[in-house]
Design an enzyme around this catalytic site. Sequence first.
Site, PDB file in Angstrom:
ATOM      1  CB  CYS A  31      -5.284   3.498  -4.563  1.00 15.35           C
ATOM      2  SG  CYS A  31      -4.405   1.921  -4.727  1.00 15.35           S
ATOM      3  CB  CYS A  59      -0.916  -0.005   1.214  1.00 14.53           C
ATOM      4  SG  CYS A  59      -1.954   1.460   1.345  1.00 14.53           S
TER       5      CYS A  59
END
Length: 329
Positions: free
Chosen positions: A267, A97
């Site tokens: 994201c 991430c």
Amino acid sequence: MSTPDTPFAAWTDAAFLKGHGTQNDFVLISDDDSELEMHPETVATLADRRAGLGADGIIRIVRSAASGIPGAAEQAEAGAEWFMDYYNNDGSLSEMCGNGVRVFAHALVTSGRVPADARDILVGTRDGIKTVRTTLNPALGVQTGDDVVGTGTSGPGSASDAWYTIDMGEWSLDPSSSVLVDTGGIEVARPGLRVATGNPHTVVALAEHSELDAADLRDAPVLDPVPPQGSNVEFIVMEPARSDVAGGEGALRMRVFERGVGETRSCGTGACAAAIAAHHWAGEKSPLQWRVDVPGGQLRIEIDPNPEDTSGRVSLAGPAVLVASGTIS
């Protein structure tokens, strides 16, 4: 592994932080010596925005050598003392991430786990070691350590934002693989390009901002064929490039549906995938620097492609903010 009788029984008195990177938000659990059991049900409940603290993902702060995670001990020997043990909103594991790594690094610095003047912070992840470096906030004039002196707060962040650049490692794409993406609010299924940036992504180019705004991401887009590991799906609209930046700077807007989460405000690995796909579609002479505008803010991407332009390395820059701390009861 048995499930505790109450959701947080095994985590009582565990310290946590709440933070976000361009409003992609996380709860970070302190477990330096790996004493907590990460039950998927407990993780999902903590991430739930009504039953728990609420977050797109849960991050366990743990020493790599103590974590018991495959490959983490080797990463500790290579200098990554701390491991980002990352879980999606539904309790499932995720390889990587990008926004989470920045918030994780910021938490290490602010908590004193790494020196505030550290030039490089090595972070262990399931996608290998990531190198994180404090960088200049583009909205500001000067940033030195914890002090920021700027020329204003307009642009991609405020004076309180700490900015970090991450070497995200290798990426790849397969222009020969075809996938159709069927999305609510968009009448016709669109072709997508699969890009791997630590997580699997499928990038869909749209012609107009109105199409991007109309996409209904309350339900997961349907991919045909379905990737074996699932996929995040990025929808992008390219914008005019800047010519006043050395080498030029591409620009795009993006929305994203994350597997195991749903639509998120940002994201990091998806922004990298979006910039890589945009560069691929625009041709090898298109910019290698990209500004990606997401609902939660702005990210900067720099692509280093190999000669065949289907693989290379990529870096991600953006803010990290901590907003709360406490203990779980």
